[in-house]
Write an enzyme that holds these catalytic residues in place. Structure first.
Site, PDB file in Angstrom:
ATOM      1  N   CYS A 156      17.381 -10.215  19.590  1.00 63.60           N
ATOM      2  CA  CYS A 156      16.100 -10.324  18.866  1.00 63.60           C
ATOM      3  C   CYS A 156      15.020  -9.434  19.488  1.00 63.60           C
ATOM      4  CB  CYS A 156      15.634 -11.768  18.836  1.00 63.60           C
ATOM      5  SG  CYS A 156      16.877 -12.872  18.150  1.00 63.60           S
ATOM      6  N   CYS A 178      11.931 -24.327  13.366  1.00 62.25           N
ATOM      7  CA  CYS A 178      12.816 -23.152  13.482  1.00 62.25           C
ATOM      8  C   CYS A 178      12.304 -21.974  12.665  1.00 62.25           C
ATOM      9  CB  CYS A 178      14.212 -23.476  12.944  1.00 62.25           C
ATOM     10  SG  CYS A 178      15.023 -24.869  13.714  1.00 62.25           S
ATOM     11  N   SER A 179      12.482 -20.771  13.196  1.00 58.62           N
ATOM     12  CA  SER A 179      12.273 -19.584  12.366  1.00 58.62           C
ATOM     13  C   SER A 179      13.432 -19.537  11.365  1.00 58.62           C
ATOM     14  CB  SER A 179      12.244 -18.311  13.219  1.00 58.62           C
ATOM     15  OG  SER A 179      13.479 -18.149  13.880  1.00 58.62           O
ATOM     16  N   LYS A 214       8.121 -17.880  12.732  1.00 59.72           N
ATOM     17  CA  LYS A 214       8.262 -19.113  11.948  1.00 59.72           C
ATOM     18  C   LYS A 214       7.757 -18.935  10.520  1.00 59.72           C
ATOM     19  CE  LYS A 214       8.929 -23.183  10.625  1.00 59.72           C
ATOM     20  NZ  LYS A 214       9.278 -22.542   9.344  1.00 59.72           N
ATOM     21  N   HIS A 226      12.048 -13.865  10.391  1.00 63.78           N
ATOM     22  CA  HIS A 226      12.617 -13.261  11.609  1.00 63.78           C
ATOM     23  C   HIS A 226      13.879 -12.441  11.293  1.00 63.78           C
ATOM     24  CE1 HIS A 226      13.736 -12.613  15.668  1.00 63.78           C
ATOM     25  NE2 HIS A 226      14.368 -13.744  15.927  1.00 63.78           N
TER      26      HIS A 226
HETATM   27  N1  COA Z   1      11.713 -23.159   7.945  1.00 65.02           N
HETATM   28  C1  COA Z   1      11.282 -23.649   6.748  1.00 65.02           C
HETATM   29  N2  COA Z   1      12.056 -23.749   5.669  1.00 65.02           N
HETATM   30  C2  COA Z   1      13.320 -23.312   5.796  1.00 65.02           C
HETATM   31  C3  COA Z   1      13.834 -22.775   6.987  1.00 65.02           C
HETATM   32  C4  COA Z   1      12.972 -22.718   8.096  1.00 65.02           C
HETATM   33  N3  COA Z   1      13.403 -22.247   9.267  1.00 65.02           N
HETATM   34  N4  COA Z   1      15.126 -22.421   6.807  1.00 65.02           N
HETATM   35  C5  COA Z   1      15.420 -22.708   5.519  1.00 65.02           C
HETATM   36  N5  COA Z   1      14.324 -23.242   4.918  1.00 65.02           N
HETATM   37  C6  COA Z   1      14.218 -23.740   3.555  1.00 65.02           C
HETATM   38  C7  COA Z   1      14.786 -22.786   2.541  1.00 65.02           C
HETATM   39  O1  COA Z   1      13.776 -21.925   2.060  1.00 65.02           O
HETATM   40  C8  COA Z   1      15.295 -23.736   1.463  1.00 65.02           C
HETATM   41  O2  COA Z   1      14.190 -24.152   0.688  1.00 65.02           O
HETATM   42  P1  COA Z   1      14.367 -24.422  -0.879  1.00 65.02           P
HETATM   43  O3  COA Z   1      15.386 -25.529  -0.996  1.00 65.02           O
HETATM   44  O4  COA Z   1      12.991 -24.803  -1.312  1.00 65.02           O
HETATM   45  O5  COA Z   1      14.873 -23.126  -1.443  1.00 65.02           O
HETATM   46  C9  COA Z   1      15.766 -24.949   2.253  1.00 65.02           C
HETATM   47  O6  COA Z   1      15.032 -24.914   3.494  1.00 65.02           O
HETATM   48  C10 COA Z   1      17.253 -24.945   2.552  1.00 65.02           C
HETATM   49  O7  COA Z   1      17.603 -23.640   2.983  1.00 65.02           O
HETATM   50  P2  COA Z   1      18.984 -23.323   3.660  1.00 65.02           P
HETATM   51  O8  COA Z   1      19.174 -21.846   3.679  1.00 65.02           O
HETATM   52  O9  COA Z   1      20.065 -24.176   3.042  1.00 65.02           O
HETATM   53  O10 COA Z   1      18.715 -23.831   5.149  1.00 65.02           O
HETATM   54  P3  COA Z   1      19.782 -24.136   6.214  1.00 65.02           P
HETATM   55  O11 COA Z   1      19.702 -25.595   6.495  1.00 65.02           O
HETATM   56  O12 COA Z   1      21.089 -23.588   5.868  1.00 65.02           O
HETATM   57  O13 COA Z   1      19.200 -23.305   7.467  1.00 65.02           O
HETATM   58  C11 COA Z   1      18.346 -23.299   9.657  1.00 65.02           C
HETATM   59  C12 COA Z   1      18.187 -23.820   8.240  1.00 65.02           C
HETATM   60  C13 COA Z   1      17.293 -23.931  10.519  1.00 65.02           C
HETATM   61  C14 COA Z   1      19.728 -23.707  10.194  1.00 65.02           C
HETATM   62  C15 COA Z   1      18.223 -21.754   9.655  1.00 65.02           C
HETATM   63  O14 COA Z   1      16.956 -21.413   9.132  1.00 65.02           O
HETATM   64  C16 COA Z   1      18.376 -21.183  11.042  1.00 65.02           C
HETATM   65  O15 COA Z   1      19.493 -21.076  11.547  1.00 65.02           O
HETATM   66  N6  COA Z   1      17.267 -20.786  11.710  1.00 65.02           N
HETATM   67  C17 COA Z   1      17.311 -20.249  13.052  1.00 65.02           C
HETATM   68  C18 COA Z   1      17.566 -18.775  13.024  1.00 65.02           C
HETATM   69  C19 COA Z   1      17.779 -18.251  14.422  1.00 65.02           C
HETATM   70  O16 COA Z   1      18.436 -18.882  15.237  1.00 65.02           O
HETATM   71  N7  COA Z   1      17.258 -17.058  14.724  1.00 65.02           N
HETATM   72  C20 COA Z   1      17.391 -16.463  16.015  1.00 65.02           C
HETATM   73  C21 COA Z   1      16.424 -17.069  16.927  1.00 65.02           C
HETATM   74  S1  COA Z   1      16.668 -16.632  18.612  1.00 65.02           S
END
Ligand code: COA
Length: 381
Positions: free
Chosen positions: A82, A205-206, A323, A327
């Site tokens: 990242c 979470c981002s 966030k 990202h």
């Molecule tokens: N913050 C806010 N809303 C989020 C979100 C987040 N981080 N991630 C997904 N959403 C929302 C989506 O927009 C979707 O909304 P909708 O139903 O209104 O369309 C809903 O939540 C479900 O989305 P989905 O893609 O199914 O989410 P998910 O549960 O599969 O993924 C996480 C969520 C947290 C697992 C994923 O965002 C993630 O892995 N984040 C971390 C990324 C990371 O690790 N980056 C590197 C950092 S070092």
């Protein structure tokens, strides 16, 4: 003197109609236009990306971007998880300082949403220690959850404070038309959002994001930009968490910050705006303390007092941060510097900070704190 001549940031989010090539092309032509540069004035290209080999089936991105640009100049690809963007800027800066180049383009992109979330998570986990972490199923949310637990335990704090950076960053993002999320959130929503890895919930979470960003650095004295690029530093810590002395601070941030401030000949109190790496909300709290903005265990007070909001003493993440803005990992470090450039040159629109900005600091982290890049800009006006 080295200046930021201009910037371009694409829309961040789920960009179904764009592939990685489109994202690079859009930011390449965008930054040239915004900076009044022709491609034949550029001496070298630095391309930041983490995982296009797995996420988009495309490696050799330095060649890809040179082909899009239609040039035969040196083009380098930089990968540091990242922190790829921050590291690419560091190398670009050093290449001008060394006397090798005069005008360089730094460009980063990541196309993540074409993949299943599990595959994206697996790809991101390669930024940790495969032998001791990835192999056992440890993911980035769970690494940062361990950091959050250690932090809350060490300072005897309640998990409610983890929501504070997210609330601020969604608010800032609501003023940024390029941000992935345009909605504001409150503590109740954060605390009721799905549990991802205890104590981290969805709204800590981002997200997973597509996007690209680019800047041009120049040593041309006649360039009209009022934004000087004054210092850039990098530092490392252990790749694995279990080899750290402590989990509630990042040594890499402390070392890189000290070096960058020293080289800019300023102290942290001279910094008037910062973009910090809030991949998970705990990361923003830890960053405040490692940067020297808050005493250990007291980062949450800056948020409770409104100090890091747009109209506060030291606004942090006016873009919405990772966030709220999103990202796309390879683009993030470049977007941070692009945001600081927009703020310092008075081009940040509805999220413009309404005071004279002296210095801007960008803090970009790779892995769970294993790499840290600090880049500092100065307002020449
Ligand atoms: N913050 C806010 N809303 C989020 C979100 C987040 N981080 N991630 C997904 N959403 C929302 C989506 O927009 C979707 O909304 P909708 O139903 O209104 O369309 C809903 O939540 C479900 O989305 P989905 O893609 O199914 O989410 P998910 O549960 O599969 O993924 C996480 C969520 C947290 C697992 C994923 O965002 C993630 O892995 N984040 C971390 C990324 C990371 O690790 N980056 C590197 C950092 S070092």
């Amino acid at each position: 003197m080295i200046k930021v001549a201009g910037q371009y940031v694409s829309k961040f989010g789920e960009l179904w109609d764009k592939d990685i090539k489109d994202l690079f092309a859009e930011s390449l032509y965008g930054v040239l236009q915004n900076s009044n540069f022709e491609i034949n004035q550029i001496d070298a290209i630095f391309v930041a990306n983490m995982n296009a080999g797995t996420y988009s089936g495309q490696n050799h991105l330095n060649a890809l971007v040179a082909e899009i640009a239609g040039v035969n100049i040196p083009s380098y690809r930089v990968e540091s998880a990242c922190a790829s963007g921050g590291m690419a800027i560091n190398l670009a800066y050093l290449s001008i300082q060394s006397g090798q180049y005069n005008n360089v383009l730094v460009i980063g992109a990541e196309k993540m949403t074409d993949n299943k979330v599990g595959d994206v998570t697996k790809g991101l986990a390669t930024a940790g220690d495969e032998e001791f972490e990835g192999f056992y199923g440890v993911t980035f949310p769970s690494l940062y959850a361990m950091i959050a637990r250690s932090y809350l335990h060490n300072y005897n704090l309640k998990s409610d404070i983890l929501g504070l950076p997210s609330i601020k960053n969604h608010f800032h993002a609501s003023l940024n038309p390029n941000a992935q999320f345009q909605n504001t959130i409150n503590l109740e929503q954060v605390n009721n959002s799905s549990l991802v890895s205890d104590p981290l919930r969805l709204l800590h979470c981002s997200p997973i994001t597509d996007g690209a960003a680019a800047i041009i650095l120049t040593n041309d004295k006649s360039n009209k930009s009022n934004v000087e690029f004054v210092s850039s530093s990098l530092a490392q810590d252990t790749l694995s968490l279990h080899n750290r002395e402590e989990l509630h601070y990042f040594k890499s941030t402390r070392i890189a910050t000290q070096k960058a401030l020293q080289s800019a000949n300023i102290s942290i109190s001279d910094v008037s705006v910062a973009e910090v790496h809030d991949c998970f909300s705990i990361a923003e709290l830890v960053a405040y303390e490692d940067l020297g903005l808050a005493k250990p265990g007291e980062a949450y007070k800056l948020l409770e007092n409104g100090d890091t909001y747009l109209d506060g003493k030291i606004p942090v993440n006016p873009s919405g941060g990772l966030k709220g803005c999103g990202h796309p990992v390879g683009a993030t470090g470049i977007k941070q510097v692009a945001e600081l450039y927009q703020q310092i040159s008075g081009q940040a629109g509805k999220r413009q900070i309404q005071k004279n900005l002296a210095y801007g600091l960008a803090h970009n982290v790779g892995g769970s704190g294993a790499t840290c890049s600090i880049n500092i800009l100065k307002n020449l006006n």
